[in-house]
Write a protein that holds these residues in place. Structure first.
Motif, PDB file in Angstrom:
ATOM      1  N   TRP A 144     -27.060  14.987  10.151  1.00 28.51           N
ATOM      2  CA  TRP A 144     -26.712  15.344  11.630  1.00 28.51           C
ATOM      3  C   TRP A 144     -25.596  14.452  11.981  1.00 28.51           C
ATOM      4  N   LEU A 337     -29.975  21.524  14.396  1.00 29.28           N
ATOM      5  CA  LEU A 337     -31.605  21.404  14.500  1.00 29.28           C
ATOM      6  C   LEU A 337     -31.814  21.406  13.093  1.00 29.28           C
ATOM      7  N   ALA A 339     -34.191  22.306   9.401  1.00 32.82           N
ATOM      8  CA  ALA A 339     -34.844  23.730   9.031  1.00 32.82           C
ATOM      9  C   ALA A 339     -36.122  23.722   9.651  1.00 32.82           C
ATOM     10  N   ASP A 340     -37.031  22.515   9.989  1.00 34.27           N
ATOM     11  CA  ASP A 340     -38.366  22.677  10.473  1.00 34.27           C
ATOM     12  C   ASP A 340     -38.240  23.248  12.011  1.00 34.27           C
ATOM     13  N   HIS A 341     -37.073  23.420  12.595  1.00 37.38           N
ATOM     14  CA  HIS A 341     -37.017  23.958  13.900  1.00 37.38           C
ATOM     15  C   HIS A 341     -36.535  25.337  13.722  1.00 37.38           C
ATOM     16  N   HIS A 342     -36.388  26.147  12.586  1.00 34.51           N
ATOM     17  CA  HIS A 342     -36.027  27.307  12.454  1.00 34.51           C
ATOM     18  C   HIS A 342     -36.798  28.541  13.303  1.00 34.51           C
ATOM     19  N   TYR A 344     -37.846  27.745  16.093  1.00 37.56           N
ATOM     20  CA  TYR A 344     -37.521  27.908  17.784  1.00 37.56           C
ATOM     21  C   TYR A 344     -36.378  28.517  18.152  1.00 37.56           C
ATOM     22  N   VAL A 345     -35.639  29.078  17.369  1.00 38.74           N
ATOM     23  CA  VAL A 345     -34.189  29.815  17.691  1.00 38.74           C
ATOM     24  C   VAL A 345     -34.410  31.157  18.459  1.00 38.74           C
ATOM     25  N   ILE A 365     -27.053  27.515  18.117  1.00 36.78           N
ATOM     26  CA  ILE A 365     -27.758  26.815  17.351  1.00 36.78           C
ATOM     27  C   ILE A 365     -27.460  26.687  15.893  1.00 36.78           C
ATOM     28  N   ILE A 367     -28.719  25.459  12.195  1.00 35.71           N
ATOM     29  CA  ILE A 367     -29.667  24.903  11.364  1.00 35.71           C
ATOM     30  C   ILE A 367     -29.284  24.272  10.177  1.00 35.71           C
ATOM     31  N   GLN A 369     -30.063  22.124   6.353  1.00 38.58           N
ATOM     32  CA  GLN A 369     -31.109  22.013   5.601  1.00 38.58           C
ATOM     33  C   GLN A 369     -31.099  20.153   5.067  1.00 38.58           C
ATOM     34  N   ASP A 414     -26.106  24.926   6.291  1.00 39.63           N
ATOM     35  CA  ASP A 414     -27.454  25.526   5.937  1.00 39.63           C
ATOM     36  C   ASP A 414     -27.823  25.479   4.404  1.00 39.63           C
TER      37      ASP A 414
END
Length: 558
Positions: A144, A337, A339-342, A344-345, A365, A367, A369, A414
Motif C-alpha cells: 500500500w 484497503l 482484501a480482508d476489508h472487502h 466493508y465496501v 475504495i 481493494i 491483494q 487487485d
C-alpha cells in the motif's frame, strides 16, 4: 505532432465539415476524437475510429464518413498520408519532420512533459497503509505504501491537490494487548496468548524503560500493573509509531497528515457525525442502540453506531472520519484497503450516500491483494525481527528501496503477486526495475559518448533527419506517455506507468541497436547524429519523469 495535437486536428476537420454542411451533425455533438497507435505499424503512425462512432448520428455509413474526413486530413500540415481501412478506420501517417519534432518538445518541456491539468479542480484525500501501531509495517502495508505514494504522485501530476493521509489506529483492544505485551517483556514474563511477539517488542519495551529512567522516573516495569500498563501504552505506542514513520520515510513514502483515531472519540466528532445524519433522517433508535439505516442505500443490513451499552461501535469512527475528511475540503476520498476489508465496501459506500454524497465519486475504495515473497524457489514466511510476518524492512534489506517500490507498484492492486527476491536482486533484463533503470543509464552513457565525439544539441535540430523506422517506432512510444499518465490517474492504476516504462525501455534498446548517435571512425557529424542525440535525451527525460512518479531513482550509471 503529438497525439493530442492530431486529435485536435481531427476535431477541427469535423467541425469544419459540420460548418460547411458536408456533415449532418449538430456542432455541439462534435466529440473530442481519440487517436491511438495501431497494432501494426504497417497501418500507419496513428489510427482513429471516430467515423464509426459518428456515422449513425450523421445519418451516413462509417466508410463514407471516413472517406470525407480522409481527404481533408491529408491537407493538415504534418500529415503525410491518410488511408481508410476496414469498416471505417482512419489510419494516419505523419511525415518525418512532424513526428520528429516531438523529441525537441520533450527535451524543452523537461520534467513538465506528461504533466497536465485534467484534475486541477480536485482535492483528493488519499489514505493508505494505516497499519495498527503495534508492530513494523508488514508486507501488505509495504504494497500500500508503494502503490499509495505512486498513485498520489500520478494524481498530482494531473493537477490534483493531494493529501496523503495515514489513519493511526490508536483506539481499541489491540492497543491494550500491545501494552500488555511490552510490560510482560520488560518483566521477563511470557507474552500473553493474544499478545504481540517478535524481537521488536523487546526492543520497544527496553526503549520505554530507558526513556523513563533517563527522565528520573522509576523503571515502569516495577510499578503496579495498572500504572505500568499505562506507561507502556502511551510511551510504547508513540515509539512504535515513530519507528513506523521512519520505515515509511526510508521507503520514500511520506504523509501530509497522520490522523489519530482516538481524536474522533475525544473531540466529539462521532457525536457531530451522528447529529448530521440524524438531520438527514437516516438515523434510527431501536433496542437501546443508535443505528444508521444503510439498507436505504444498498447495504445488506443496517449498522450500529452506538451500542446499547452506550459505547460507540467501530463503524462510528468510520462515519465520523469520512465527514472530517470532507470538512477538510476533500472532494474525493480514496481509501486503499486490504482484501480482508472487502466486506466493508458496501457499508462504507452506503454511509457516503447517507450523507448525500455520491458513492464512487466522493468516496472511492480500492481493494488490494496480498504479496508473497519467494527466495530460491521457496516462500519466505517469517521475519527475523517481527517473528510471524514478513515486513517492509525485510523486503528493503533484501533488494533495496528502488527494486522493492517498483516490484510492488508495477502490478494492479487487485492481483495477488509473487515477488522473486533472487530476480529483483539480479542485474538481468528479466528484472523489470533493472531493465528500465539500465535504459536510463544507457541514455546517459550515449549522451556522454556523444559529447566526447563532438555531437551536441547546440548544433541545431532537424526533425526530418529522424526518418528511419526505428526513429518512428521510438517516437511513437514517447508520444504515448502523456496519455498514459492521464489514464493511470483516471483509472487509479499506477501500474500503467510502470508497464509503459518497460515498453519504452524495450523500444529504446531496439533503437540503440539499429541507429547511431555518433559517427563511425573519421566520418563527420551530420544532422542525423544531432537529431538522434535529441531523441536519446528525450528518452532520458521520459524515463526519469516516469520513474519519479513511481518514487524510483533514475541512475546515471549502472
Amino acid at each position: 505532432m503529438t497525439p493530442e495535437e492530431l486529435a485536435a486536428a481531427v476535431r477541427t476537420v469535423l467541425t469544419q465539415a459540420v460548418a460547411d454542411g458536408s456533415l449532418s451533425l449538430p456542432e455541439d455533438e462534435v466529440p473530442q476524437p481519440r487517436v491511438e497507435r495501431p497494432r501494426s505499424r504497417d497501418h500507419g503512425d496513428w489510427s482513429t475510429n471516430v467515423a464509426m462512432q459518428l456515422a449513425k448520428k450523421a445519418r451516413t455509413t462509417p466508410r463514407a464518413l471516413a472517406e470525407l474526413l480522409a481527404g481533408r486530413l491529408a491537407d493538415v500540415a504534418g500529415v503525410a498520408r491518410v488511408e481508410v481501412a476496414g469498416p471505417g478506420f482512419l489510419n494516419i501517417r505523419l511525415d518525418a519532420a512532424s513526428a520528429g519534432v516531438l523529441a525537441r518538445t520533450i527535451v524543452e518541456a523537461g520534467s513538465a512533459y506528461g504533466r497536465n491539468e485534467t484534475l486541477a479542480s480536485q482535492h483528493v484525500n488519499l489514505e493508505y497503509v494505516s497499519a495498527n501501531p503495534t508492530g513494523p509495517v508488514h508486507l501488505g502495508g509495504a504494497r500500500w505504501a508503494a502503490v499509495g505514494d505512486s498513485l498520489a504522485r500520478v494524481l498530482a501530476a494531473c493537477g490534483a491537490t493531494v493529501t496523503r493521509e495515514y489513519y493511526f489506529n490508536d483506539h481499541g483492544a489491540q492497543i491494550d494487548r500491545f501494552a500488555e505485551s511490552l510490560l510482560a517483556c520488560a518483566r521477563g514474563q511470557e507474552i500473553p496468548e493474544d499478545g504481540y511477539g517478535g524481537s521488536y517488542v523487546g526492543e520497544i519495551a527496553a526503549q520505554v524503560v530507558r526513556a523513563e529512567v533517563a527522565e528520573g522516573r522509576p523503571d515502569p516495569a516495577t510499578l503496579p500493573d495498572g500504572e505500568a500498563a499505562e506507561v507502556f501504552r502511551s510511551r510504547g505506542v508513540a515509539l512504535m509509531f515513530e519507528s513506523i514513520k521512519a520505515e515509511l520515510h526510508a521507503f520514500r513514502s511520506d504523509f501530509d497528515v497522520f490522523f489519530h483515531e482516538d481524536s474522533l472519540h475525544t473531540s466529539g466528532a462521532v457525536d457531530r457525525a451522528i447529529g448530521r445524519l440524524r438531520e438527514r433522517g437516516v438515523i434510527e433508535d431501536r433496542d437501546g442502540a443508535t443505528w444508521l439505516r444503510t439498507t436505504d442505500f444498498g447495504d445488506d443490513k443496517d449498522r450500529v453506531l452506538i451500542k446499547s451499552n452506550g459505547q460507540p461501535a467501530y463503524f462510528a469512527a468510520d462515519v465520523a472520519y469520512y465527514l472530517d475528511k470532507r470538512a477538510r475540503g476533500a472532494d474525493c476520498c480514496i481509501f486503499l484497503l486490504g482484501a480482508d476489508h472487502h466486506g466493508y465496501v458496501g457499508r462504507m459506500m452506503a454511509m457516503c450516500a447517507a450523507y448525500g454524497d455520491e458513492a464512487g465519486t466522493n468516496m472511492q475504495i480500492l481493494i488490494g491483494q496480498m504479496v508473497n515473497l519467494v527466495r530460491n524457489g521457496q516462500p519466505v514466511r517469517m521475519s527475523k525481527r517481527a517473528g510471524t510476518i514478513v515486513t517492509l524492512e525485510d523486503l528493503v534489506e533484501a533488494v533495496g528501496v528502488d527494486a522493492a517500490r517498483y516490484a510492488l507498484a508495477r502490478s494492479s492492486m487487485d492481483s495477488m503477486i509473487d515477488i522473486d527476491l533472487d530476480l529483483l536482486a539480479s542485474s538481468s533484463s528479466d528484472n523489470p526495475v533493472y531493465y528500465v533503470q539500465y535504459a536510463h543509464a544507457r541514455t546517459r552513457s550515449v549522451a556522454r559518448n556523444a559529447a566526447e565525439h563532438g555531437v551536441s544539441r547546440e548544433a541545431g535540430f532537424d526533425p526530418a533527419a529522424l526518418g528511419t523506422r526505428a526513429d518512428a517506432d521510438l517516437l511513437g512510444v514517447l508520444a504515448q506517455y502523456p496519455a498514459t499518465v492521464v489514464q493511470a490517474a483516471s483509472l487509479r492504476e499506477q501500474h500503467r506507468v510502470a508497464r509503459y516504462l518497460e515498453s519504452l525501455a524495450a523500444a529504446y534498446h531496439a533503437w540503440y541497436g539499429a541507429t547511431r548517435v555518433t559517427p563511425r571512425g573519421q566520418d563527420p557529424v551530420d544532422s542525423g547524429h544531432v537529431a538522434r542525440l535529441w531523441l536519446n535525451d528525450a528518452v532520458t527525460q521520459v524515463l526519469a519523469n516516469g520513474l519519479e512518479l513511481l518514487g524510483v531513482s533514475a541512475p546515471e550509471r549502472m
